[in-house]
Design a protein around this motif. Structure first.
Motif, PDB file in Angstrom:
ATOM      1  N   CYS A   1      36.251  39.409  50.305  1.00  0.00           N
ATOM      2  CA  CYS A   1      37.212  39.081  49.248  1.00  0.00           C
ATOM      3  C   CYS A   1      37.924  40.316  48.722  1.00  0.00           C
ATOM      4  O   CYS A   1      38.921  40.198  48.004  1.00  0.00           O
ATOM      5  CB  CYS A   1      36.494  38.384  48.096  1.00  0.00           C
ATOM      6  SG  CYS A   1      35.328  39.486  47.257  1.00  0.00           S
TER       7      CYS A   1
ATOM      8  N   ALA B   1      36.905  42.302  46.478  1.00  0.00           N
ATOM      9  CA  ALA B   1      36.513  42.619  45.103  1.00  0.00           C
ATOM     10  C   ALA B   1      35.422  43.689  45.095  1.00  0.00           C
ATOM     11  O   ALA B   1      34.850  44.022  46.127  1.00  0.00           O
ATOM     12  CB  ALA B   1      36.030  41.356  44.382  1.00  0.00           C
TER      13      ALA B   1
ATOM     14  N   HIS C   1      32.333  43.904  43.124  1.00  0.00           N
ATOM     15  CA  HIS C   1      30.937  43.448  43.100  1.00  0.00           C
ATOM     16  C   HIS C   1      29.976  44.631  43.143  1.00  0.00           C
ATOM     17  O   HIS C   1      29.019  44.656  43.923  1.00  0.00           O
ATOM     18  CB  HIS C   1      30.638  42.518  44.289  1.00  0.00           C
ATOM     19  CG  HIS C   1      31.464  41.279  44.320  1.00  0.00           C
ATOM     20  ND1 HIS C   1      31.510  40.373  43.284  1.00  0.00           N
ATOM     21  CD2 HIS C   1      32.306  40.798  45.279  1.00  0.00           C
ATOM     22  CE1 HIS C   1      32.324  39.383  43.595  1.00  0.00           C
ATOM     23  NE2 HIS C   1      32.835  39.607  44.793  1.00  0.00           N
TER      24      HIS C   1
ATOM     25  N   CYS D   1      35.733  36.315  41.596  1.00  0.00           N
ATOM     26  CA  CYS D   1      36.707  36.458  42.685  1.00  0.00           C
ATOM     27  C   CYS D   1      37.058  35.113  43.309  1.00  0.00           C
ATOM     28  O   CYS D   1      38.034  34.998  44.045  1.00  0.00           O
ATOM     29  CB  CYS D   1      36.162  37.388  43.761  1.00  0.00           C
ATOM     30  SG  CYS D   1      34.736  36.700  44.630  1.00  0.00           S
TER      31      CYS D   1
ATOM     32  N   HIS E   1      35.340  33.512  45.583  1.00  0.00           N
ATOM     33  CA  HIS E   1      34.925  33.424  46.985  1.00  0.00           C
ATOM     34  C   HIS E   1      33.408  33.238  47.071  1.00  0.00           C
ATOM     35  O   HIS E   1      32.680  33.716  46.209  1.00  0.00           O
ATOM     36  CB  HIS E   1      35.313  34.679  47.748  1.00  0.00           C
ATOM     37  CG  HIS E   1      36.782  34.795  47.995  1.00  0.00           C
ATOM     38  ND1 HIS E   1      37.651  35.242  47.025  1.00  0.00           N
ATOM     39  CD2 HIS E   1      37.532  34.499  49.081  1.00  0.00           C
ATOM     40  CE1 HIS E   1      38.885  35.232  47.518  1.00  0.00           C
ATOM     41  NE2 HIS E   1      38.840  34.776  48.762  1.00  0.00           N
TER      42      HIS E   1
ATOM     43  N   HIS F   1      29.751  34.012  48.432  1.00  0.00           N
ATOM     44  CA  HIS F   1      29.010  35.173  48.935  1.00  0.00           C
ATOM     45  C   HIS F   1      27.574  34.729  49.178  1.00  0.00           C
ATOM     46  O   HIS F   1      26.647  35.172  48.482  1.00  0.00           O
ATOM     47  CB  HIS F   1      29.060  36.318  47.924  1.00  0.00           C
ATOM     48  CG  HIS F   1      30.410  36.931  47.754  1.00  0.00           C
ATOM     49  ND1 HIS F   1      30.983  37.729  48.714  1.00  0.00           N
ATOM     50  CD2 HIS F   1      31.313  36.849  46.755  1.00  0.00           C
ATOM     51  CE1 HIS F   1      32.180  38.121  48.312  1.00  0.00           C
ATOM     52  NE2 HIS F   1      32.410  37.596  47.121  1.00  0.00           N
TER      53      HIS F   1
HETATM   54 ZN   LIG Z   1      33.997  38.296  45.977  1.00  0.00          ZN
END
Ligand SMILES: [Zn+2]
Length: 213
Positions: free
Chosen positions: A81, A83, A85, A171, A173, A175
């Motif tokens: 994604c 991002a 994290h 985000c 998405h 994970h």
């Molecule tokens: Zn993410």
């Protein structure tokens, strides 16, 4: 293969003595590149085999944490994604460092047995970053335990609490690998946080230099 030292970026985690490889110190570095967040596992050790150790840890982070290789050819990692994290990434790194080089790598399932409550806890993904937690067994105490584990995930993976039994990544998405990995730690979040603090204080004492702080 690894980025030049000046390109390493900011160190966000350190294992100051890798018990699986001659007590070398290994760092996790973060680079922000045009809004994307890339991570690099790096050691200053020049021992034979140190590069193999770093390569294994990168591979472990991909399998256990769902990171992927960056396209820039520097051996870096990123989340699909894009991002940051950062907290989750640091934990993925620490968990990977617990494995000996050559260990079999498997992503952790989204279901785990919780000894503390004698239940199997399952996390279900909606595919868009939201996860719902459920547990089997008697109703008495179930919601409370599920709520505590959900809060653990929030802490360990920087997720948002949507409901008592639902957490999500900002985000948007999924994970799954990271959630599976951190689910085990969320069962005892206090121990997990303590471990990270210990790691951090050791890192301060034995950092090769303070420039990356
Ligand atoms: Zn993410």
């Amino acid at each position: 293969m690894v980025a030049h030292i000046e390109d390493l970026g900011r160190r966000i985690e350190l294992v100051s003595m890798d018990k699986h490889f001659h007590d070398i110190s290994i760092g996790l570095y973060e680079q922000a590149e045009g809004g994307a967040h890339n991570f690099v596992v790096h050691t200053y050790s020049r021992l034979d085999g140190a590069a193999d150790r770093v390569a294994f840890l990168s591979k472990a982070m991909m399998t256990l944490g769902g990171l992927e290789r960056t396209a820039n050819g520097h051996g870096g990692l990123r989340f699909p994604c894009g991002a940051e994290h950062a907290l989750g990434c640091r934990r993925i790194f620490l968990e990977s460092c617990k494995l000996a080089t050559g260990s079999t790598l498997d992503a952790k399932p989204l279901s785990i047995f919780d000894k503390k409550s004698d239940r199997t806890v399952t996390v279900t993904s909606d595919g868009a970053g939201t996860y719902r937690l459920t547990a089997d067994g008697p109703e008495d105490g179930r919601d409370r335990r599920v709520g505590a584990i959900a809060k653990g995930l929030v802490k360990l993976a920087e997720m948002e609490l949507v409901a008592d039994d639902q957490v999500r990544f900002a985000c948007g998405h999924a994970h799954d690998a990271m959630v599976g990995l951190l689910l085990g730690r969320a069962l005892n979040v206090r121990a997990a946080m303590r471990e990270q603090e210990d790691q951090a204080s050791r890192g301060v004492l034995s950092a090769p230099s303070a420039q990356s702080e």
